[in-house]
Design a protein around this motif. Structure first.
Motif, short mmCIF file in Angstrom:
data_model
loop_
_atom_site.label_atom_id
_atom_site.label_comp_id
_atom_site.label_asym_id
_atom_site.label_seq_id
_atom_site.Cartn_x
_atom_site.Cartn_y
_atom_site.Cartn_z
N PRO A 87 29.58 37.58 14.18
CA PRO A 87 30.31 38.51 15.05
C PRO A 87 31.80 38.63 14.75
O PRO A 87 32.40 39.65 15.05
N ASP A 88 32.40 37.60 14.16
CA ASP A 88 33.84 37.65 13.86
C ASP A 88 34.11 37.98 12.39
O ASP A 88 35.14 37.63 11.84
N GLU A 89 33.17 38.68 11.76
CA GLU A 89 33.31 39.09 10.36
C GLU A 89 33.16 40.60 10.23
O GLU A 89 32.62 41.26 11.10
N VAL A 90 33.64 41.10 9.11
CA VAL A 90 33.55 42.52 8.78
C VAL A 90 33.20 42.63 7.30
O VAL A 90 33.53 41.73 6.51
N PRO A 155 36.61 37.46 7.43
CA PRO A 155 36.78 37.18 8.86
C PRO A 155 37.90 38.06 9.41
O PRO A 155 38.73 38.57 8.65
N PHE A 156 37.92 38.26 10.73
CA PHE A 156 39.03 38.98 11.34
C PHE A 156 39.46 38.26 12.60
O PHE A 156 38.74 37.43 13.15
N LEU A 157 40.67 38.55 13.03
CA LEU A 157 41.25 37.93 14.22
C LEU A 157 41.32 38.95 15.35
O LEU A 157 41.35 40.16 15.10
N ILE A 158 41.36 38.48 16.58
CA ILE A 158 41.50 39.37 17.73
C ILE A 158 42.78 39.02 18.48
O ILE A 158 43.29 37.90 18.39
#
Length: 179
Positions: A87-90, A155-158
């Motif tokens: 879920p925290d990847e693109v 990965p990405f950050l929120i």
């Protein structure tokens, strides 16, 4: 299963390859076209007529303008592939370095962003397409199995405020999370 690729069900009997890295240190997984298709050059007659009219400050009739818009619309090359990830990847879809230099093919939005919830969403199976424009002089023939782009998992950050923002459930493809 952390991340990977699957073939979309409608292509199960089409002998497609899942994306692959061509060298041990390659960051990107090469995506192939699922079909034979032609990507027309943008330098078609209606487009040139409209450019000439604009340059010379002449009126452009609506038929020519609509024809030029059709020429400038990106083509979607089907890959027959879907991607699953955390879920925290693109998955970032990027152009191959040889496409603009050797063939005049560009990804008009710079990169494609494939979110984790695109996989098997309620309105489609999550097939990945590569958007392409042909700035070359002549039409480009893409053959099934030809490498057309590359995908990089990241990965990405929120933000701290992310929990306060409205969320919606994805139920479609291109532009489906917009209004």
């Amino acid at each position: 299963m952390k991340r990977g690729f699957e073939i979309v069900s409608k292509y199960n009997d089409q002998d497609l390859n899942v994306p692959y890295r061509t060298t041990n240190h390659a960051a990107g997984y090469d995506f192939e076209s699922a079909v034979d298709m032609v990507i027309p050059s943008i330098w078609k007659s209606n487009f040139l007529k409209v450019l000439w009219s604009i340059k010379h400050e002449k009126a452009v009739d609506s038929t020519a303008l609509e024809g030029a818009k059709k020429v400038l619309k990106p083509f979607l090359i089907p890959t027959g592939i879907k991607a699953y990830m955390q879920p925290d990847e693109v998955l970032i879809i990027a152009n191959r370095s040889s496409n603009p230099l050797k063939r005049g093919l560009v990804i008009p939005n710079g990169i494609g962003v494939i979110d984790s919830d695109y996989y098997n969403n309620s309105a489609n199976e999550g097939e990945i397409f590569v958007q392409i424009l042909n700035f070359g002089i002549s039409d480009i023939h893409i053959k099934k199995g030809e490498r057309i782009g590359q995908g990089i998992f990241m990965p990405f950050l929120i933000s701290d405020q992310d929990d306060d923002q409205k969320k919606q459930t994805r139920n479609g493809g291109f532009g489906s999370s917009g209004q």
